[in-house]
Structure formats: C-alpha cells, structure tokens
Design a protein around this motif. Structure first.
Motif, short mmCIF file in Angstrom:
data_model
loop_
_atom_site.label_atom_id
_atom_site.label_comp_id
_atom_site.label_asym_id
_atom_site.label_seq_id
_atom_site.Cartn_x
_atom_site.Cartn_y
_atom_site.Cartn_z
N SER A 1 -1.15 35.73 74.39
CA SER A 1 -2.50 36.08 74.34
C SER A 1 -3.22 35.69 73.16
O SER A 1 -2.51 35.35 72.07
N PHE A 2 -4.45 35.93 73.14
CA PHE A 2 -5.31 35.40 71.76
C PHE A 2 -5.72 37.03 71.41
O PHE A 2 -6.37 37.74 72.15
N ASN B 1 -1.10 39.59 60.88
CA ASN B 1 -0.42 38.39 61.07
C ASN B 1 0.04 37.83 62.55
O ASN B 1 -0.14 36.62 63.08
N ALA C 1 -2.46 38.49 64.43
CA ALA C 1 -3.88 38.37 65.16
C ALA C 1 -4.27 36.93 65.03
O ALA C 1 -3.96 36.18 64.07
N ASP C 2 -5.24 36.50 66.14
CA ASP C 2 -5.51 34.94 65.97
C ASP C 2 -6.59 34.97 65.16
O ASP C 2 -7.20 33.79 64.83
N VAL C 3 -7.27 35.86 65.26
CA VAL C 3 -8.67 36.13 64.52
C VAL C 3 -9.05 37.70 64.14
O VAL C 3 -8.51 38.49 64.80
N THR D 1 -5.10 35.25 58.17
CA THR D 1 -5.65 35.58 59.59
C THR D 1 -7.35 34.78 59.30
O THR D 1 -7.72 35.40 58.24
N TYR E 1 -11.25 30.39 69.29
CA TYR E 1 -10.40 30.56 70.77
C TYR E 1 -10.04 29.02 71.44
O TYR E 1 -8.90 28.76 71.40
N GLU F 1 -8.13 25.55 68.08
CA GLU F 1 -6.72 26.17 67.57
C GLU F 1 -6.87 25.58 66.25
O GLU F 1 -6.50 26.21 65.35
N ARG G 1 -8.15 27.35 63.48
CA ARG G 1 -7.51 28.86 62.97
C ARG G 1 -6.32 28.54 61.89
O ARG G 1 -5.94 29.49 61.42
N THR G 2 -6.16 27.33 61.71
CA THR G 2 -4.75 27.21 60.82
C THR G 2 -5.51 26.58 59.33
O THR G 2 -6.38 26.32 59.16
#
Length: 171
Positions: free
Chosen positions: A4-5, A87, A89-91, A113, A164, A167, A170-171
């Motif tokens: 999941s996101f 940690n 969480a994706d966002v 995050t 979303y 990806e 997000r890093t």
C-alpha cells in the motif's frame, strides 16, 4: 501492508490542523488508486470536529482511512511506536493553517519521511529540503487577530499524486 501507499498525518484534531482538507485532498487519489490508505493519528472527535462524519460521506473509500482506536492520541503511543508509523509512511501530509514550530512535521522529517505541507509560518524552516511546500489558497484573520492560511486542496492533491507516481522523489 507493504504493497500500500500510506499517507500519514499526526496532529490534534482541531480546526487549525484542518484534517478535513487533508481528507479532501486524498479523495480523488483514493478513488483512482485502490492501494492508497491513510492513517490519521488523532482522536476521531476532538474540539468539536468529528472525522467519522467526513469518512461516511464517501463510503467507497471510508474503510481505507484509519484512526488509532483506543490509543487515540500521541500521548498514548510510545515514541518508538510513533517512529514506526512515520517510517512506514510513504508521505506525511499536513494541511495545518500555520504552526509555531511543527513538532509532528519535525518528527516525520527526522524519520526521513517525505512531507507535503503549507509553506507558511515556521513550516518551511522545519521541512527544509525534506518535502514539498504548498502555497496557501488564501489568508484569513481569526477572531484572536492572528493570520492563518487556508490550504490549496487541489495543490495538495497534485503533490500527493506526484509522490505516489514518482517513487524516486520520495527517497
């Protein structure tokens, strides 16, 4: 679910924290993408704001909004458990109308995050290079005389959608 996101939000459920705008920004994405879930780490009802009323307005996605249950505020969770949430969480999203400091934003940043928040008050200093700052829709003056900033919900939706799909961002 690691597939999941996860969009996380940790704050008190008050008017100024504006969970309703976070919910509204997530709706289009959740309708389009079944793997998006949200954890709102707050009391369901606090300071006169009832999140269940929001969730029930869109039953097709209501079951993908999570609240912490009986451990319903940050004082009920250990720092270690909150770190696990940040940690996982994706966002991290905050549609707060302004912050004196922004402790939960700093906690999310310290966990690495990615953050989406308004570029107002102290928030830009806390977010730094760790996220996307959204220009507010408009400024309002509350009865106590303070200026606060209403979020641009569409811009929040676009930023969540961007993170979303990108990806690597997000890093």
């Amino acid at each position: 679910n690691p597939e999941s996101f996860l969009v996380a939000r940790v704050d008190r459920n008050t008017r100024r924290k504006d969970y309703a705008s976070t919910w509204k920004a997530l709706l289009p994405i959740m309708h389009d993408r079944e793997d998006v879930i949200a954890h709102f780490h707050c009391q369901s009802s606090d300071d006169g704001y009832e999140l269940a009323h929001l969730f029930s307005r869109h039953p097709s996605v209501a079951n993908r909004f999570y609240l912490p249950g009986s451990a319903n505020n940050t004082l009920s969770w250990s720092r270690e458990d909150l770190a696990i949430l940040y940690n996982a969480a994706d966002v991290f999203v905050s549609t707060s109308w302004g912050e004196g400091f922004g402790l939960t934003i700093a906690e999310a940043a310290s966990c690495g995050t990615p953050i989406i928040a308004q570029g107002v008050s102290s928030i830009p200093e806390v977010v730094g290079d760790g996220g996307i700052l959204i220009k507010p829709k408009e400024t309002i003056t509350v009865p106590s005389g303070q200026d606060q900033w209403l979020p641009n919900v569409d811009a929040f939706t676009a930023a969540i959608d961007y993170l979303y799909t990108a990806e690597k961002a997000r890093t």
